[in-house]
Each structure stands twice: as C-alpha cells, then as structure tokens.
Design a protein around this motif. Structure first.
Motif, PDB file in Angstrom:
ATOM      1  N   GLY A  35       0.805  -1.221   0.000  1.00 59.62           N
ATOM      2  CA  GLY A  35       0.000   0.000   0.000  1.00 59.62           C
ATOM      3  C   GLY A  35       0.836   1.269   0.000  1.00 59.62           C
ATOM      4  O   GLY A  35       0.364   2.320  -0.412  1.00 59.62           O
ATOM      5  N   TYR A  36       2.055   1.157   0.474  1.00 53.42           N
ATOM      6  CA  TYR A  36       2.963   2.307   0.479  1.00 53.42           C
ATOM      7  C   TYR A  36       3.889   2.293  -0.736  1.00 53.42           C
ATOM      8  O   TYR A  36       4.917   2.960  -0.735  1.00 53.42           O
ATOM      9  CB  TYR A  36       3.791   2.354   1.765  1.00 53.42           C
ATOM     10  N   CYS A  37       3.533   1.542  -1.765  1.00 56.63           N
ATOM     11  CA  CYS A  37       4.363   1.522  -2.967  1.00 56.63           C
ATOM     12  C   CYS A  37       4.576   2.950  -3.456  1.00 56.63           C
ATOM     13  O   CYS A  37       3.615   3.678  -3.689  1.00 56.63           O
ATOM     14  CB  CYS A  37       3.713   0.684  -4.060  1.00 56.63           C
ATOM     15  N   SER A  41       2.666   5.178 -10.592  1.00 53.17           N
ATOM     16  CA  SER A  41       1.347   4.665 -10.960  1.00 53.17           C
ATOM     17  C   SER A  41       0.502   4.395  -9.717  1.00 53.17           C
ATOM     18  O   SER A  41      -0.722   4.444  -9.774  1.00 53.17           O
ATOM     19  CB  SER A  41       1.460   3.425 -11.855  1.00 53.17           C
ATOM     20  N   CYS A  42       1.132   4.127  -8.584  1.00 52.97           N
ATOM     21  CA  CYS A  42       0.364   3.954  -7.343  1.00 52.97           C
ATOM     22  C   CYS A  42       0.055   5.293  -6.693  1.00 52.97           C
ATOM     23  O   CYS A  42      -1.024   5.488  -6.143  1.00 52.97           O
ATOM     24  CB  CYS A  42       1.144   3.091  -6.349  1.00 52.97           C
ATOM     25  N   GLN A  43       1.007   6.211  -6.753  1.00 56.81           N
ATOM     26  CA  GLN A  43       0.872   7.457  -5.998  1.00 56.81           C
ATOM     27  C   GLN A  43       0.304   8.605  -6.825  1.00 56.81           C
ATOM     28  O   GLN A  43      -0.105   9.614  -6.277  1.00 56.81           O
ATOM     29  CB  GLN A  43       2.231   7.865  -5.410  1.00 56.81           C
ATOM     30  N   GLY A  44       0.294   8.453  -8.139  1.00 52.89           N
ATOM     31  CA  GLY A  44      -0.164   9.553  -8.976  1.00 52.89           C
ATOM     32  C   GLY A  44       0.941  10.566  -9.161  1.00 52.89           C
ATOM     33  O   GLY A  44       1.857  10.663  -8.356  1.00 52.89           O
ATOM     34  N   ARG A  91      12.092   2.927   6.746  1.00 55.95           N
ATOM     35  CA  ARG A  91      12.231   3.300   8.156  1.00 55.95           C
ATOM     36  C   ARG A  91      11.194   4.366   8.516  1.00 55.95           C
ATOM     37  O   ARG A  91      10.617   4.349   9.603  1.00 55.95           O
ATOM     38  CB  ARG A  91      13.644   3.804   8.415  1.00 55.95           C
ATOM     39  N   GLU A  92      10.945   5.296   7.584  1.00 55.50           N
ATOM     40  CA  GLU A  92       9.950   6.353   7.833  1.00 55.50           C
ATOM     41  C   GLU A  92       8.555   5.790   8.057  1.00 55.50           C
ATOM     42  O   GLU A  92       7.754   6.375   8.773  1.00 55.50           O
ATOM     43  CB  GLU A  92       9.900   7.335   6.650  1.00 55.50           C
ATOM     44  N   ILE A  93       8.243   4.689   7.369  1.00 55.07           N
ATOM     45  CA  ILE A  93       6.899   4.117   7.516  1.00 55.07           C
ATOM     46  C   ILE A  93       6.894   2.937   8.493  1.00 55.07           C
ATOM     47  O   ILE A  93       5.918   2.199   8.565  1.00 55.07           O
ATOM     48  CB  ILE A  93       6.295   3.683   6.154  1.00 55.07           C
TER      49      ILE A  93
END
Ligand SMILES: [Zn+2]
Ligand SMILES: [Zn+2]
Length: 104
Positions: A35-37, A41-44, A91-93
């Motif tokens: 989901g955090y890809c 194409s995932c994030q726009g 690490r951030e997520i």
C-alpha cells in the motif's frame, strides 16, 4: 543514515521482518508495504507525500530485488513490481510502536 541489513520473510504471517544497520528491527505486513508503494502509478503524478493506498486485494511477496545500495524492490503476487523502496523510506513508515510514537 541506516541501511537494511536483512529482510526475512514470514510467510505464515504474510509479513516481512526488516533489520537495519543500527539494529532496529520490525515486522511489516505485506499489504502495508504494498500500500505504500512509492511508484508513480500507485501514488499519482505530482504527489508530494507518499500516502497509503490500500491494495485491492491481499498480496503476497513473490520476490525481493536489491536496488543499488540504497533500496529494494518487491515483486508482489498481484504482478506489481515497479516500486523502489529506499531504506530510509521503509524506516519512515516503520509500523513499530517506537517509530509510530516518534512520528506523532
Ligand atoms: Zn506502485
Ligand atoms: Zn520501528
């Protein structure tokens, strides 16, 4: 700057356990990482911050590919594989209590 030293698959839990060079260690759900890809194409296009985009259906991890010495790419069972996850980004997520506590 810490890098990842180990990615261990935990297939029964559909999770991976990541260990960083500073010894930090946490378990990530496959769906969470998918989901955090961070790919376009995932994030726009023009997304400033990477946001969680829940996968359409639960995914499994097909394979792991190193990207240079700064990141890693995952091949998911839904066929998606274009995301490059920088070690610092993972690490951030990081979903562990300690990291979540630091972010809020
Ligand atoms: Zn993607
Ligand atoms: Zn953490």
């Amino acid at each position: 700057m810490s890098s990842l030293t180990e990615i261990r698959r935990l297939p029964a839990k559909r999770r991976m356990r990541l260990t960083w060079s500073d010894g930090h260690c946490a378990e990530f759900d496959y769906d969470y990482v998918r989901g955090y890809c961070p790919c376009a194409s995932c994030q726009g296009h023009g997304a400033f911050e990477i946001e969680f985009q829940p996968p359409a259906s639960p995914v499994d991890l097909a394979s792991i590919m190193p990207v240079g010495n700064y990141g890693v790419s995952f091949v998911w069972t839904d066929g998606h594989a274009t995301g490059i996850y920088r070690f610092e980004f993972l690490r951030e997520i990081c979903p562990c209590e300690e990291c979540v506590g630091k972010r809020t």
